[in-house]
Motif scaffolding. Structure first.
Motif, short mmCIF file in Angstrom:
data_model
loop_
_atom_site.label_atom_id
_atom_site.label_comp_id
_atom_site.label_asym_id
_atom_site.label_seq_id
_atom_site.Cartn_x
_atom_site.Cartn_y
_atom_site.Cartn_z
N THR A 68 36.41 10.79 22.88
CA THR A 68 36.71 11.48 21.61
C THR A 68 37.85 12.48 21.78
O THR A 68 38.84 12.44 21.04
CB THR A 68 35.46 12.20 21.10
OG1 THR A 68 34.41 11.24 20.92
CG2 THR A 68 35.76 12.88 19.77
N GLY A 120 35.79 10.47 14.16
CA GLY A 120 34.43 10.07 13.82
C GLY A 120 34.15 8.63 14.20
O GLY A 120 33.08 8.32 14.75
N TRP A 168 31.46 7.35 17.01
CA TRP A 168 30.39 6.44 16.62
C TRP A 168 30.38 5.19 17.51
O TRP A 168 29.33 4.79 18.02
CB TRP A 168 30.58 6.03 15.16
CG TRP A 168 29.55 5.02 14.68
CD1 TRP A 168 29.65 3.66 14.72
CD2 TRP A 168 28.26 5.30 14.13
NE1 TRP A 168 28.52 3.06 14.22
CE2 TRP A 168 27.64 4.05 13.85
CE3 TRP A 168 27.58 6.48 13.84
CZ2 TRP A 168 26.37 3.97 13.28
CZ3 TRP A 168 26.31 6.39 13.28
CH2 TRP A 168 25.73 5.16 13.01
#
Length: 398
Positions: free
Chosen positions: A73, A112, A116
């Motif tokens: 991320t 995001g 995920w």
């Protein structure tokens, strides 16, 4: 031999070496921002982007050594944010502002999706398509911004702009090819660090492109400083108009063109009436404001390719290429009436006198046509000031 060859082409090694090199280039760009003799719009934003690339490469290179969330991320997030920062820096360089809202929303959506498909429903393939696709889009948009401004620098498209645009296009191709490959074919289990030919070429290519982009931004900054220094050498520091040396270079070019093509040009020489009284009565700062106001008004009244220059003191020259005397007289009359309009509370009222001359084959030098315009200006002064006089075709010596 096989293991040594694999190690030499290990994607982690490539990314970590790229991280170290990116850090060094970011430091060079930082030092350039501190040492540059003139401010460079957008340079500090480019510096921030360079450090984000360093952080992104470092985090990606530490895959499996630190937390998955940090490497996936934060690593990809730093990379994409770096490209957005570089885009913002380029827009600042050209005097624009980036609309951060849509770009930050795209960045949040990417972060995001990556989180995920890293933590909830692991899929390197989807992550790669999302990140590479967004990086490709930003790179293409950035390249188009550069291509839309071929005259962004006063001296035309510079080496830095050309280099940066070229590497953005190459980087976009790399990301597009990788996204298409990920969408169409299965990917390795080790993600970014998969040791196959495609992944090795990909990691090596985007690492090299990012390094060369930093060099491109540094070159753009150097080009900007060089252009500003060259411009200062030909500009009057008070009014921003061309100085006397640049004026005569311009006149020689026009005289040469006139001799080659027969197309005439005109010059208007003007002088602020009773300027000494303005300085004596209101002070030199007010006199300077009068000259600056006059030049700004003249620049707004003439055509874009006409030239306004400071001849000396309160005298100025307007060069009007491909213009006959009647058309030049209309321009001079507009200057006579409109360039002197002032707010009485800001500066005193003033008038100008103008001498106008058209080029002639009898003008052996640029000084000859200036002399005829100066003689016409002298006549305007002698006949009461605040008026326009046209020069005779040839200045006759007494």
């Amino acid at each position: 031999m096989g293991s040594m060859s694999t190690y030499a082409l290990d994607p982690r090694t490539t990314v970590l070496i790229g991280s170290i090199t990116s850090g060094l280039m970011a430091m060079v760009l930082t030092l350039l921002a501190r040492a540059t003799p003139l401010p460079v719009p957008g340079l500090r934003t480019w510096v921030a982007g360079a450090w984000l690339v360093f952080a992104g490469l470092l985090l990606l290179g530490l895959r499996d050594w630190i937390s998955h969330l940090a490497t996936v991320t934060l690593g990809n997030g730093a990379f994409v944010l770096a490209y957005i920062a570089w885009l913002a820096g380029t827009r600042q360089h050209f005097g624009e502002r980036l609309r951060w809202g849509p770009w930050l929303l795209a960045w949040l959506a990417m972060a995001g999706a990556v989180t995920w498909f890293a933590e909830v429903q692991p899929s390197y393939r989807v992550r790669l398509v999302v990140v590479a696709g967004l990086c490709c889009f930003i790179s293409v948009h950035h390249a188009l911004v550069l291509l839309r401004y071929p005259q962004a620098e006063r001296f035309g498209r510079t080496l830095g702009i050309t280099l940066t645009c070229s590497w953005l296009v190459i980087l976009a191709i790399v990301y597009a090819a990788r996204a298409v490959h990920a969408a169409l074919f299965p990917q390795g289990d080790s993600g970014l660090l998969t040791q196959d030919a495609i992944q090795i070429v990909y990691t090596g290519s985007f690492t090299v492109c990012n390094l060369l982009l930093v060099i491109g931004f540094a070159t753009m900054a150097s080009d900007h400083v060089r252009a500003r220094i060259e411009e200062q050498a030909i500009r009057d520091p008070l009014t921003g108009t061309l100085n006397r040396q640049a004026l005569f270079e311009c006149l020689e070019r026009e005289r040469t063109r006139h001799g080659r093509t027969g197309q005439p040009f005109c010059i208007a020489m003007l002088d602020v009436d009773h300027f000494k009284q303005i300085n004596d009565g209101h002070g030199h700062p007010v006199g300077d404001r009068v000259l600056v106001h006059l030049c700004r008004r003249m620049a707004a009244l003439v055509r874009p390719h006409d030239v306004v220059a400071r001849y000396g003191g309160e005298e100025f020259v307007v060069v009007m290429p491909q213009t006959r005397l009647p058309e030049a007289a209309l321009v001079a009359e507009r200057i006579l009436l409109e360039a002197v309009q002032v707010d009485r509370l800001a500066m005193p009222a003033f008038t100008v006198s103008i001498g106008l001359a058209e080029s002639s084959t009898d003008d052996a030098t640029a000084e000859a046509i200036v002399a005829r315009a100066d003689a016409a200006l002298y006549q305007a002064k002698a006949r009461g000031r605040n008026r326009l006089e046209r020069a005779a075709l040839r200045l006759v010596n007494a």
